[in-house]
Design a protein around this motif. Structure first.
Motif, PDB file in Angstrom:
ATOM      1  N   UNK A   1       0.844  -1.193   0.000  1.00  0.00           N
ATOM      2  CA  UNK A   1       0.000   0.000   0.000  1.00  0.00           C
ATOM      3  C   UNK A   1       0.885   1.250   0.000  1.00  0.00           C
ATOM      4  N   UNK A   2       0.448   2.253  -0.732  1.00  0.00           N
ATOM      5  CA  UNK A   2       1.190   3.510  -0.807  1.00  0.00           C
ATOM      6  C   UNK A   2       0.401   4.489  -1.652  1.00  0.00           C
ATOM      7  N   UNK A   3       0.971   5.684  -1.853  1.00  0.00           N
ATOM      8  CA  UNK A   3       0.275   6.697  -2.659  1.00  0.00           C
ATOM      9  C   UNK A   3       1.289   7.737  -3.110  1.00  0.00           C
ATOM     10  N   UNK A   4       1.723   7.766  -4.355  1.00  0.00           N
ATOM     11  CA  UNK A   4       1.330   6.843  -5.432  1.00  0.00           C
ATOM     12  C   UNK A   4       2.010   5.484  -5.268  1.00  0.00           C
TER      13      UNK A   4
ATOM     14  N   UNK B   1      -1.392 -10.078   4.551  1.00  0.00           N
ATOM     15  CA  UNK B   1      -0.563  -8.962   4.996  1.00  0.00           C
ATOM     16  C   UNK B   1      -0.199  -8.070   3.831  1.00  0.00           C
ATOM     17  N   UNK B   2       0.606  -7.053   4.128  1.00  0.00           N
ATOM     18  CA  UNK B   2       0.994  -6.121   3.057  1.00  0.00           C
ATOM     19  C   UNK B   2       2.241  -5.343   3.456  1.00  0.00           C
ATOM     20  N   UNK B   3       2.943  -4.879   2.432  1.00  0.00           N
ATOM     21  CA  UNK B   3       4.035  -3.923   2.646  1.00  0.00           C
ATOM     22  C   UNK B   3       3.436  -2.525   2.695  1.00  0.00           C
ATOM     23  N   UNK B   4       4.198  -1.645   3.337  1.00  0.00           N
ATOM     24  CA  UNK B   4       3.730  -0.275   3.515  1.00  0.00           C
ATOM     25  C   UNK B   4       4.821   0.654   3.000  1.00  0.00           C
ATOM     26  N   UNK B   5       4.442   1.560   2.115  1.00  0.00           N
ATOM     27  CA  UNK B   5       5.436   2.525   1.651  1.00  0.00           C
ATOM     28  C   UNK B   5       4.890   3.943   1.765  1.00  0.00           C
ATOM     29  N   UNK B   6       5.672   4.884   1.262  1.00  0.00           N
ATOM     30  CA  UNK B   6       5.351   6.311   1.399  1.00  0.00           C
ATOM     31  C   UNK B   6       3.931   6.590   0.895  1.00  0.00           C
ATOM     32  N   UNK B   7       3.061   7.310   1.607  1.00  0.00           N
ATOM     33  CA  UNK B   7       3.348   8.092   2.820  1.00  0.00           C
ATOM     34  C   UNK B   7       2.825   7.456   4.113  1.00  0.00           C
ATOM     35  N   UNK B   8       2.643   6.126   4.141  1.00  0.00           N
ATOM     36  CA  UNK B   8       1.914   5.509   5.261  1.00  0.00           C
ATOM     37  C   UNK B   8       2.793   4.877   6.341  1.00  0.00           C
TER      38      UNK B   8
ATOM     39  N   UNK C   1      -5.039   6.556  -0.606  1.00  0.00           N
ATOM     40  CA  UNK C   1      -4.733   7.953  -0.286  1.00  0.00           C
ATOM     41  C   UNK C   1      -4.645   8.105   1.236  1.00  0.00           C
ATOM     42  N   UNK C   2      -3.845   9.084   1.724  1.00  0.00           N
ATOM     43  CA  UNK C   2      -3.641   9.214   3.175  1.00  0.00           C
ATOM     44  C   UNK C   2      -4.946   9.272   3.980  1.00  0.00           C
ATOM     45  N   UNK C   3      -5.929  10.030   3.475  1.00  0.00           N
ATOM     46  CA  UNK C   3      -7.172  10.186   4.245  1.00  0.00           C
ATOM     47  C   UNK C   3      -8.025   8.915   4.220  1.00  0.00           C
ATOM     48  N   UNK C   4      -7.641   7.953   3.400  1.00  0.00           N
ATOM     49  CA  UNK C   4      -8.427   6.711   3.319  1.00  0.00           C
ATOM     50  C   UNK C   4      -7.695   5.514   3.906  1.00  0.00           C
ATOM     51  N   UNK C   5      -6.626   5.798   4.654  1.00  0.00           N
ATOM     52  CA  UNK C   5      -5.789   4.690   5.132  1.00  0.00           C
ATOM     53  C   UNK C   5      -6.575   3.685   5.978  1.00  0.00           C
TER      54      UNK C   5
END
Ligand SMILES: NC(=O)c1ccc[n+]([C@@H]2O[C@H](COP(=O)([O-])OP(=O)(O)OC[C@H]3O[C@@H](n4cnc5c(N)ncnc54)[C@H](OP(=O)(O)O)[C@@H]3O)[C@@H](O)[C@H]2O)c1
Length: 273
Positions: A9-12, A59-66, A41-45
């Motif tokens: 998950x990330x954005x973009x 599970x999932x990986x997490x990247x920018x900006x989360x 998107x950040x507001x939908x995390x």
């Protein structure tokens, strides 16, 4: 065997190499599953992560900006992620999130597999930069036994903040003296974005660096940065940045799919092409 779902998950997120890496391993080991890039998107995390839980993600990986915000949604975050201040890997268990960070593992595995006889235990390790990646690398070096780490960063306060992890081991010097402090180093690591395609050049003369020191650059686009070219031409062993990216994915893959995968030349070529 049940079908296992994982992702990043990330954005973009469209630029992420993670789907290529994990889906390569799913195929290589004949596993049943898939790994997707998921734009949140950040507001939908919170809602986005809840959806993944409901869809049965392992599970999932997490990247920018989360990488920091995800802390608040985790039931538990392990000591590594706490020390680094970022979660890059989440395991879903019983509808709850468990966070960790595999960047430190990725860095140190890559150095050990790529360089022979690297000595950052008896000799200082010099770290250029004090961003998110630097924090994971300084942590990794300490865990691997480093006795003296010198951080130099354009913004000194950020380096001082990382040094708070252990002020007996970590020293901060000014960005301007980055060439002078190379004199006794056993390892030099560039963790800044300087030297990356589209960014400014990293200006550093390695004249004072001992010939037996190892030079690592975590920038991998281009793979052979000017720093690595300079190091290689004077006989220093070099460690390119792609291995860190590949190795950090291994423990995450193991947590979801139950196999600790190998990093092969074929995978490296695929990711770089
Ligand atoms: N190989 C891998 O697996 C891997 C993993 C993570 C990151 N990376 C790469 O590592 C680099 C850093 O990532 P990050 O997440 O740590 O980024 P970050 O948190 O944004 O940190 C960027 C670092 O670069 C420095 N910097 C940027 N522009 C500069 C300039 N003009 N002059 C001097 N210093 C400058 C920053 O200094 P200030 O503090 O003064 O701004 C900071 O230390 C990126 O290129 C990223 O792609 C690679």
């Amino acid at each position: 065997m049940s079908f296992i779902k994982a992702g990043v998950i990330g954005h973009p997120i469209h630029h992420s190499k993670s789907p290529l890496i994990h889906n390569h391993w799913i195929a290589q080991y004949g596993l049943s599953g898939e790994y997707k890039a998921i734009d949140i998107a950040p507001e939908e995390l919170k809602a986005g992560v809840q959806k993944l839980i409901e869809e049965g993600y392992a599970g999932f990986n997490v990247t920018i900006p989360h990488k920091q915000e995800i802390f608040k949604l985790c039931e538990q975050v392990d000591d590594v992620a706490k020390a680094i201040g970022a979660v890059n890997t989440v395991v879903v268990k019983g509808g709850k999130l468990y966070g960790t960070n595999t960047d430190a593992f990725g860095f140190i595995e890559n150095v050990h597999q790529s360089a022979f006889g690297v000595d950052f235990v008896h000799k200082p390790a010099v770290v250029l930069g004090a961003g998110g990646a630097a924090r994971a690398i300084v942590y990794a070096l300490m865990e691997a036994g480093a006795q003296q780490i010198i951080i130099v960063n354009r913004t000194a306060d950020k380096a001082k903040d990382i040094a708070e992890m252990n002020t007996d081991i970590i020293r901060v010097d000014a960005w301007e003296v980055r060439e002078k402090i190379l004199r006794d180093a056993g390892l030099l690591v560039n963790t800044t974005s300087l030297g990356m395609t589209g960014k400014d050049a990293l200006e550093i003369d390695l004249a004072l660096l001992p010939k037996d020191a190892v030079v690592s650059d975590i920038v991998y686009a281009p793979l052979m940065t000017d720093l690595l070219k300079q190091a290689k031409s004077r006989g220093n062993q070099i460690v390119t940045g792609i291995g860190m990216l590949l190795h950090q994915a291994r423990p995450a893959f193991e947590k979801w799919f139950g196999v600790l995968p190998d990093v092969t030349e074929g995978l490296e070529r695929k990711v770089l092409s």
